[in-house]
Design a protein around this motif. Sequence first.
Motif, PDB file in Angstrom:
ATOM      1  N   TYR A  19      37.201  50.112  94.986  1.00  0.00           N
ATOM      2  CA  TYR A  19      38.097  48.986  94.737  1.00  0.00           C
ATOM      3  C   TYR A  19      39.193  48.930  95.806  1.00  0.00           C
ATOM      4  O   TYR A  19      39.463  47.870  96.372  1.00  0.00           O
ATOM      5  CB  TYR A  19      38.722  49.084  93.345  1.00  0.00           C
ATOM      6  CG  TYR A  19      39.861  48.115  93.166  1.00  0.00           C
ATOM      7  CD1 TYR A  19      39.614  46.766  92.927  1.00  0.00           C
ATOM      8  CD2 TYR A  19      41.181  48.540  93.272  1.00  0.00           C
ATOM      9  CE1 TYR A  19      40.659  45.862  92.792  1.00  0.00           C
ATOM     10  CE2 TYR A  19      42.227  47.646  93.143  1.00  0.00           C
ATOM     11  CZ  TYR A  19      41.968  46.315  92.907  1.00  0.00           C
ATOM     12  OH  TYR A  19      42.994  45.426  92.787  1.00  0.00           O
ATOM     13  N   LEU A  20      39.836  50.060  96.077  1.00  0.00           N
ATOM     14  CA  LEU A  20      40.940  50.086  97.032  1.00  0.00           C
ATOM     15  C   LEU A  20      40.467  49.776  98.453  1.00  0.00           C
ATOM     16  O   LEU A  20      41.203  49.161  99.228  1.00  0.00           O
ATOM     17  CB  LEU A  20      41.650  51.434  96.984  1.00  0.00           C
ATOM     18  CG  LEU A  20      42.425  51.691  95.684  1.00  0.00           C
ATOM     19  CD1 LEU A  20      42.833  53.148  95.587  1.00  0.00           C
ATOM     20  CD2 LEU A  20      43.637  50.778  95.580  1.00  0.00           C
ATOM     21  N   GLU A  21      39.256  50.171  98.796  1.00  0.00           N
ATOM     22  CA  GLU A  21      38.720  49.869 100.117  1.00  0.00           C
ATOM     23  C   GLU A  21      38.485  48.373 100.312  1.00  0.00           C
ATOM     24  O   GLU A  21      38.621  47.854 101.416  1.00  0.00           O
ATOM     25  CB  GLU A  21      37.398  50.615 100.345  1.00  0.00           C
ATOM     26  CG  GLU A  21      37.563  52.093 100.554  1.00  0.00           C
ATOM     27  CD  GLU A  21      36.246  52.846 100.603  1.00  0.00           C
ATOM     28  OE1 GLU A  21      36.254  53.978 101.126  1.00  0.00           O
ATOM     29  OE2 GLU A  21      35.215  52.323 100.129  1.00  0.00           O
ATOM     30  N   SER A  27      48.276  46.129  93.176  1.00  0.00           N
ATOM     31  CA  SER A  27      48.073  47.122  92.132  1.00  0.00           C
ATOM     32  C   SER A  27      46.695  46.955  91.504  1.00  0.00           C
ATOM     33  O   SER A  27      46.222  45.833  91.361  1.00  0.00           O
ATOM     34  CB  SER A  27      49.141  46.948  91.051  1.00  0.00           C
ATOM     35  OG  SER A  27      48.817  47.691  89.897  1.00  0.00           O
ATOM     36  N   PRO A  28      46.076  48.052  91.098  1.00  0.00           N
ATOM     37  CA  PRO A  28      44.779  47.944  90.424  1.00  0.00           C
ATOM     38  C   PRO A  28      44.867  47.378  89.008  1.00  0.00           C
ATOM     39  O   PRO A  28      43.858  46.984  88.438  1.00  0.00           O
ATOM     40  CB  PRO A  28      44.273  49.386  90.379  1.00  0.00           C
ATOM     41  CG  PRO A  28      45.128  50.160  91.289  1.00  0.00           C
ATOM     42  CD  PRO A  28      46.415  49.432  91.409  1.00  0.00           C
ATOM     43  N   VAL A  29      46.083  47.352  88.433  1.00  0.00           N
ATOM     44  CA  VAL A  29      46.227  46.797  87.084  1.00  0.00           C
ATOM     45  C   VAL A  29      45.927  45.304  87.169  1.00  0.00           C
ATOM     46  O   VAL A  29      46.494  44.588  87.980  1.00  0.00           O
ATOM     47  CB  VAL A  29      47.626  47.060  86.507  1.00  0.00           C
ATOM     48  CG1 VAL A  29      47.825  46.330  85.188  1.00  0.00           C
ATOM     49  CG2 VAL A  29      47.841  48.555  86.322  1.00  0.00           C
ATOM     50  N   SER A 146      38.737  58.342  82.938  1.00  0.00           N
ATOM     51  CA  SER A 146      39.921  59.068  83.380  1.00  0.00           C
ATOM     52  C   SER A 146      41.106  58.127  83.474  1.00  0.00           C
ATOM     53  O   SER A 146      40.952  56.917  83.624  1.00  0.00           O
ATOM     54  CB  SER A 146      39.679  59.686  84.763  1.00  0.00           C
ATOM     55  OG  SER A 146      38.688  60.674  84.695  1.00  0.00           O
ATOM     56  N   LEU A 147      42.294  58.721  83.425  1.00  0.00           N
ATOM     57  CA  LEU A 147      43.526  57.988  83.711  1.00  0.00           C
ATOM     58  C   LEU A 147      43.901  58.227  85.162  1.00  0.00           C
ATOM     59  O   LEU A 147      43.776  59.339  85.683  1.00  0.00           O
ATOM     60  CB  LEU A 147      44.677  58.458  82.826  1.00  0.00           C
ATOM     61  CG  LEU A 147      44.699  57.989  81.383  1.00  0.00           C
ATOM     62  CD1 LEU A 147      45.928  58.558  80.667  1.00  0.00           C
ATOM     63  CD2 LEU A 147      44.683  56.478  81.284  1.00  0.00           C
ATOM     64  N   PHE A 148      44.407  57.174  85.794  1.00  0.00           N
ATOM     65  CA  PHE A 148      44.833  57.240  87.173  1.00  0.00           C
ATOM     66  C   PHE A 148      46.250  56.698  87.263  1.00  0.00           C
ATOM     67  O   PHE A 148      46.668  55.880  86.439  1.00  0.00           O
ATOM     68  CB  PHE A 148      43.918  56.390  88.059  1.00  0.00           C
ATOM     69  CG  PHE A 148      42.525  56.907  88.150  1.00  0.00           C
ATOM     70  CD1 PHE A 148      42.126  57.725  89.181  1.00  0.00           C
ATOM     71  CD2 PHE A 148      41.595  56.584  87.172  1.00  0.00           C
ATOM     72  CE1 PHE A 148      40.831  58.216  89.251  1.00  0.00           C
ATOM     73  CE2 PHE A 148      40.298  57.066  87.220  1.00  0.00           C
ATOM     74  CZ  PHE A 148      39.911  57.882  88.271  1.00  0.00           C
ATOM     75  N   CYS A 149      46.975  57.145  88.282  1.00  0.00           N
ATOM     76  CA  CYS A 149      48.305  56.615  88.559  1.00  0.00           C
ATOM     77  C   CYS A 149      48.342  56.083  89.973  1.00  0.00           C
ATOM     78  O   CYS A 149      47.997  56.784  90.925  1.00  0.00           O
ATOM     79  CB  CYS A 149      49.381  57.682  88.385  1.00  0.00           C
ATOM     80  SG  CYS A 149      51.042  57.038  88.689  1.00  0.00           S
ATOM     81  N   TRP A 150      48.757  54.826  90.106  1.00  0.00           N
ATOM     82  CA  TRP A 150      48.949  54.157  91.394  1.00  0.00           C
ATOM     83  C   TRP A 150      50.439  54.154  91.684  1.00  0.00           C
ATOM     84  O   TRP A 150      51.238  53.784  90.815  1.00  0.00           O
ATOM     85  CB  TRP A 150      48.401  52.736  91.294  1.00  0.00           C
ATOM     86  CG  TRP A 150      48.637  51.861  92.474  1.00  0.00           C
ATOM     87  CD1 TRP A 150      47.845  51.730  93.571  1.00  0.00           C
ATOM     88  CD2 TRP A 150      49.721  50.929  92.659  1.00  0.00           C
ATOM     89  NE1 TRP A 150      48.372  50.791  94.424  1.00  0.00           N
ATOM     90  CE2 TRP A 150      49.528  50.282  93.887  1.00  0.00           C
ATOM     91  CE3 TRP A 150      50.835  50.590  91.891  1.00  0.00           C
ATOM     92  CZ2 TRP A 150      50.396  49.331  94.373  1.00  0.00           C
ATOM     93  CZ3 TRP A 150      51.712  49.636  92.371  1.00  0.00           C
ATOM     94  CH2 TRP A 150      51.487  49.016  93.614  1.00  0.00           C
ATOM     95  N   VAL A 151      50.833  54.603  92.870  1.00  0.00           N
ATOM     96  CA  VAL A 151      52.245  54.683  93.245  1.00  0.00           C
ATOM     97  C   VAL A 151      52.445  53.948  94.565  1.00  0.00           C
ATOM     98  O   VAL A 151      51.648  54.113  95.499  1.00  0.00           O
ATOM     99  CB  VAL A 151      52.714  56.146  93.403  1.00  0.00           C
ATOM    100  CG1 VAL A 151      54.172  56.219  93.830  1.00  0.00           C
ATOM    101  CG2 VAL A 151      52.484  56.933  92.133  1.00  0.00           C
TER     102      VAL A 151
END
Length: 153
Positions: A19-21, A27-29, A146-151
Amino acid sequence: MGVLTDYFRAADAGVVVRYLELSEAASPVGEFDGVQAKSVDPDVVLGQLVAAALGGSYEDLDSRPVWPTSPPPTDVPEEGDPWAEGPWVSELDAPVRDALAGVSDVAAVTAVWVEAEEVFGEAAEWEPFVAELVALARRARDAGESLFCWVCL
């Protein structure tokens, strides 16, 4: 400059990296089920929330970097290095997800959490966020995700 932190769930790190690529979204949200959480860093502040959920003391949370995909620098990253500029994404370990998913009394946990010196504000202000994060953790646990955190700065 503020720190933006969003928490989201995904099947695995590979899905997040793909997704990020391909995405130019901030934000992914939105693409992923998640919760926006300005300034709730995944180490200290979230650690305090997990400690409140478990009724214990704060300990470092286990997480692993997912993005950027290059190895973290051993020294201060240079300008232009993705480790210097972000965004950064970490995968939280299953015990963190499960501790949050196991919260049965959001109001009580929030009341304990806001007593931490790193948390600014009143319990009433934070309770909706904690409720959303607990619900997100439950959906992740129930789906085997899983849980992920985007910063981002």
